[in-house]
Design a protein around this motif. Sequence first.
Motif, PDB file in Angstrom:
ATOM      1  N   ILE A 124      -2.949  -2.849   2.119  1.00  0.00           N
ATOM      2  CA  ILE A 124      -1.891  -1.859   1.919  1.00  0.00           C
ATOM      3  C   ILE A 124      -1.098  -2.245   0.687  1.00  0.00           C
ATOM      4  CG2 ILE A 124       0.028  -0.643   3.007  1.00  0.00           C
ATOM      5  CD1 ILE A 124      -1.005  -1.807   5.697  1.00  0.00           C
ATOM      6  N   GLY A 125      -1.216  -1.469  -0.359  1.00  0.00           N
ATOM      7  CA  GLY A 125      -0.469  -1.756  -1.569  1.00  0.00           C
ATOM      8  C   GLY A 125       1.024  -1.618  -1.357  1.00  0.00           C
ATOM      9  N   GLY A 126       1.788  -2.594  -1.840  1.00  0.00           N
ATOM     10  CA  GLY A 126       3.231  -2.545  -1.730  1.00  0.00           C
ATOM     11  C   GLY A 126       3.789  -3.055  -0.431  1.00  0.00           C
ATOM     12  N   LEU A 127       2.953  -3.454   0.519  1.00  0.00           N
ATOM     13  CA  LEU A 127       3.462  -3.972   1.790  1.00  0.00           C
ATOM     14  C   LEU A 127       3.956  -5.397   1.575  1.00  0.00           C
ATOM     15  CD1 LEU A 127       3.795  -3.608   4.870  1.00  0.00           C
ATOM     16  CD2 LEU A 127       1.521  -4.600   5.121  1.00  0.00           C
ATOM     17  N   SER A 128       5.204  -5.654   1.950  1.00  0.00           N
ATOM     18  CA  SER A 128       5.789  -6.967   1.748  1.00  0.00           C
ATOM     19  C   SER A 128       5.295  -7.961   2.787  1.00  0.00           C
ATOM     20  CB  SER A 128       7.320  -6.882   1.804  1.00  0.00           C
ATOM     21  OG  SER A 128       7.739  -6.517   3.105  1.00  0.00           O
ATOM     22  N   SER A 129       5.294  -9.234   2.404  1.00  0.00           N
ATOM     23  CA  SER A 129       4.900 -10.277   3.348  1.00  0.00           C
ATOM     24  C   SER A 129       5.861 -10.354   4.519  1.00  0.00           C
ATOM     25  CB  SER A 129       4.842 -11.624   2.626  1.00  0.00           C
ATOM     26  OG  SER A 129       3.919 -11.593   1.557  1.00  0.00           O
ATOM     27  N   GLY A 130       7.153 -10.129   4.255  1.00  0.00           N
ATOM     28  CA  GLY A 130       8.128 -10.176   5.342  1.00  0.00           C
ATOM     29  C   GLY A 130       7.855  -9.128   6.407  1.00  0.00           C
ATOM     30  N   ARG A 131       7.490  -7.942   5.967  1.00  0.00           N
ATOM     31  CA  ARG A 131       7.201  -6.883   6.951  1.00  0.00           C
ATOM     32  C   ARG A 131       5.955  -7.226   7.757  1.00  0.00           C
ATOM     33  NH1 ARG A 131       8.785  -1.452   7.189  1.00  0.00           N
ATOM     34  NH2 ARG A 131       7.366  -0.101   8.356  1.00  0.00           N
ATOM     35  N   ALA A 132       4.932  -7.780   7.094  1.00  0.00           N
ATOM     36  CA  ALA A 132       3.725  -8.167   7.824  1.00  0.00           C
ATOM     37  C   ALA A 132       4.008  -9.289   8.810  1.00  0.00           C
ATOM     38  CB  ALA A 132       2.637  -8.581   6.828  1.00  0.00           C
ATOM     39  N   SER A 174      -1.691   5.434  -2.104  1.00  0.00           N
ATOM     40  CA  SER A 174      -1.602   6.837  -2.471  1.00  0.00           C
ATOM     41  C   SER A 174      -0.450   7.537  -1.766  1.00  0.00           C
ATOM     42  CB  SER A 174      -2.923   7.534  -2.155  1.00  0.00           C
ATOM     43  OG  SER A 174      -3.001   8.763  -2.841  1.00  0.00           O
ATOM     44  N   ALA A 175      -0.381   8.865  -1.973  1.00  0.00           N
ATOM     45  CA  ALA A 175       0.802   9.624  -1.576  1.00  0.00           C
ATOM     46  C   ALA A 175       0.828   9.975  -0.095  1.00  0.00           C
ATOM     47  CB  ALA A 175       0.882  10.916  -2.403  1.00  0.00           C
ATOM     48  N   ASP A 176      -0.325  10.227   0.509  1.00  0.00           N
ATOM     49  CA  ASP A 176      -0.363  10.618   1.910  1.00  0.00           C
ATOM     50  C   ASP A 176       0.086   9.444   2.773  1.00  0.00           C
ATOM     51  OD1 ASP A 176      -0.809  11.697   4.365  1.00  0.00           O
ATOM     52  OD2 ASP A 176      -2.979  11.851   4.179  1.00  0.00           O
ATOM     53  N   PRO A 177       1.144   9.604   3.597  1.00  0.00           N
ATOM     54  CA  PRO A 177       1.646   8.448   4.360  1.00  0.00           C
ATOM     55  C   PRO A 177       0.766   8.060   5.532  1.00  0.00           C
ATOM     56  CG  PRO A 177       2.891  10.418   4.931  1.00  0.00           C
ATOM     57  CD  PRO A 177       1.950  10.819   3.820  1.00  0.00           C
ATOM     58  N   TRP A 178      -0.076   8.962   6.052  1.00  0.00           N
ATOM     59  CA  TRP A 178      -0.761   8.680   7.316  1.00  0.00           C
ATOM     60  C   TRP A 178      -1.799   7.570   7.211  1.00  0.00           C
ATOM     61  CZ3 TRP A 178       1.233   9.525  11.738  1.00  0.00           C
ATOM     62  CH2 TRP A 178       2.113  10.580  11.928  1.00  0.00           C
ATOM     63  N   PRO A 179      -2.639   7.493   6.176  1.00  0.00           N
ATOM     64  CA  PRO A 179      -3.521   6.322   6.106  1.00  0.00           C
ATOM     65  C   PRO A 179      -2.758   5.010   6.082  1.00  0.00           C
ATOM     66  CG  PRO A 179      -4.284   8.041   4.624  1.00  0.00           C
ATOM     67  CD  PRO A 179      -2.946   8.483   5.129  1.00  0.00           C
ATOM     68  N   ARG A 180      -1.629   4.988   5.400  1.00  0.00           N
ATOM     69  CA  ARG A 180      -0.817   3.762   5.379  1.00  0.00           C
ATOM     70  C   ARG A 180      -0.269   3.460   6.767  1.00  0.00           C
ATOM     71  NH1 ARG A 180       2.262   1.206   1.305  1.00  0.00           N
ATOM     72  NH2 ARG A 180       3.922  -0.074   2.161  1.00  0.00           N
ATOM     73  N   ILE A 181       0.216   4.500   7.448  1.00  0.00           N
ATOM     74  CA  ILE A 181       0.746   4.298   8.796  1.00  0.00           C
ATOM     75  C   ILE A 181      -0.343   3.779   9.720  1.00  0.00           C
ATOM     76  CG2 ILE A 181       1.632   5.527  10.820  1.00  0.00           C
ATOM     77  CD1 ILE A 181       3.210   7.319   8.885  1.00  0.00           C
ATOM     78  N   VAL A 182      -1.545   4.355   9.618  1.00  0.00           N
ATOM     79  CA  VAL A 182      -2.646   3.916  10.479  1.00  0.00           C
ATOM     80  C   VAL A 182      -2.981   2.453  10.213  1.00  0.00           C
ATOM     81  CG1 VAL A 182      -5.107   4.212  10.899  1.00  0.00           C
ATOM     82  CG2 VAL A 182      -3.615   6.201  10.847  1.00  0.00           C
TER      83      VAL A 182
END
Length: 824
Positions: A40-48, A128-136
Amino acid sequence: MRPTTPKRGRTRPLLPQSVARLVGLTALGALGALQWQRLIGGLSSGRALLWVLVAVLAALGVLASERVTNPRLRVLALPVVTLAALFFGYWLSGAGLDFLKPKHWDELLSGLGGGLQALGTVRLPYVSADPWPRIVLELLGAQLLILAGLLTFWPRAPVPTDARVPLTPPERGYPFVALAVLLVVVASPVVSLGGTTRSLLLGLVLAALTVVFLWLERLPLRPGLGVAGLIAVALLGALPIAAAADRGEPWFDYRSFAESLGPDDPVRFSWTQSYGPITWPRDGNEVMRVASAEPLYWKARNLDVFTNAAWTTRSTPLDTDGEELFALDMPESWRDTPAWTSDIDVSIRRMRSADVIGAGTTVGIKDESRGIEQGTSPGTWDAPQPLRRGDSYTASVYVPKPTQAQLADATSGEYQRQPDETKITVPYKPGEVQQISRSAASIIAGTKAGPITAFQVRFKPWDGVGSDRVDYPNTGRSDFDVDRQLKRSQYARTWELSKQLKRDTERPMDYVRKVYDYLHRPEFRYVERPAQPPVGQAPLDYFLTQTHEGYCQHYAGAMALLLRMGGIPARVATGFSPGGYSARKKAWIVRDTDAHAWVEVWFDKYGWVPIDPTPDGTPARSQVAALAPAPGEAPPAAAADTGASDAAANTERPNLSLRPELQIGTGDSTIPGAAAQGDGIGFWVWAAIVLGLGVVVLGVLLFLRRPRGKTPMDRAINEVENALERVGRPVSVGTTLTQLERRIGSHSPEASAYLNALAAGRYALSPPPPPRDGRRALRRALAQGLGFGGGLRALWALPPRLERGERTPRSRTFEVETSVRVRG
């Protein structure tokens, strides 16, 4: 008193089982979370790492649920812990709490299903722009880690015992299943993206943490051959893992697999103008979703070449002369009006298309899930590999919104920025073939002329210089008698109509309005299966002068043709009307019924201004760029919303219909904040809640963990036994409290008094409670010799407690001088 038989004491483990597994879960979970972060591009280590925190808290919650002594609460404790953990895992995925309301379940399931299918086509890491793949992706990572945490200590069902062959009760949890889940989290990014540059280190760490998770609880306090053997196992296991991770390419083609989960009948569109009966899909399927602050025409293609009978796309790119290709589509001062440039987020649904959908002039594309490049026509973009379900991107678009007053005085063609947009190629009428000799240049070039069946007309721009001119292909010959040649063509009647409409007009907008008004005369009707022209007659000429029946292709093509004949640069644009706005989805829902064609007119100061001549009877749900009705006429009623399920549920709203002024000129957002996402709860707020939940679960674990026994003394004795085992000092069978008192009391008189009080009160009718000072002293004695962290370990083993009078099954732990012998 029964004599006791000295037996060999048990080997003290390095760490108690619960602590050892929590250490392994935390370490292996952190490795998995940091690996999953690569997807996931842009996902921070803290959030993970917050996923790991929730997983550890879930494991602690399962431990705490075992200590609940109230039967009713015990039944509810485990489900509550599980649901709470899964809820926080969902929350951390960023899906939003509103989706958990029953009325939004359908949208949640649709989004998750679409996001899961999109993983078969999107590029990873996903940005990319669609949030659902990132959410999944975030939801999968978080819930897998939480599942591993729950399985680590999940209670196991008791195994029925055979009276003849006693069986050892099963141990707590499912560590091997939990390990398998954790390995999936660690390995999935390697499977999907390939290995890292430090593959050997990854293999070493993974193998070592696997050993820690499974066998740390079994390691002796003093290392020996067993520890050396486990290290050797870890090293041997690291080699194949490192070799596999060093491949540098995915092990598994996740795109092909996930794409197979989607429908095999995506909607496809061809933007070719045929003017025959409508044949494209019209089933109400959602083909894309656009997050935009206002309704726009979503453009796929410019049809900027008119040849013989129809509008088509330019086949070769223009000479940019060093400029960006999109700049040829812009006025020189376009940067002076930044409000006309905006970003739109496009998510492809049930559609497959090589045309990148934008709006107006697409200046640039970013965050695309698939490779995209500029098209042959300025302001359009192509996907070499067709876009499909799950693809998304953000397009920066320039769409001018001048008012009618501004357009009334605007020039068109003065600066010769669109010299090719006033040309048309038309055929002669049957029997009107032209014979023209070749020029000297064409003879030298070796071109053949032959009979001339069609010719090209270049009309002088309205505000430009020069004159109309006819060019004959393959001859190098031209002449300026445009009127004579057009009267011999299949568009003679259309030419006469354009001259008639142009009379008494001074400004370009005057002529545009007269053409628009002509197409809205009562004799024109919107028909999806219009009559076809006889042989030898052009479809658009037949529509304009005889049948007056057609659909958006006829209206847009005819208007653009008339405008070019009048000297105004114009072209046909194809794509989709804005569709219907869904407040729930915060986006414009575009369906196959919204496929549309409209006109773009060039004004020197503003650029290509969209105008829609099609009447509001079209199923495409908009008239955003319609001109005003004739003076004294009331605007027609709003077009019906022809969307499918969302429209039926009244959750989609059709766009604006005709207004007294040009809608594109208002400059206002139709839906304020339409593309804005919900504010949500701040990061630190929900992080504090997660930490608060951890404190609560830990408190439950410490203060509700109850030792076994009927009486307070029974429970206190049992607790001492458990504490000794937790700090790695279990007592052997037959050890008495008096013996233990002598061993520990030599270091602490207070601890000796505490144990003496337990022994004295074992069978007393009304024993006094053991002294609290003695309990604290016993905790200090347990911590001696444990080194760094010994105090915390002793606090975990023997936490502060307020005695309560609940009844649980009796447990005999120690053997005192006046008691019956018990098990160790």
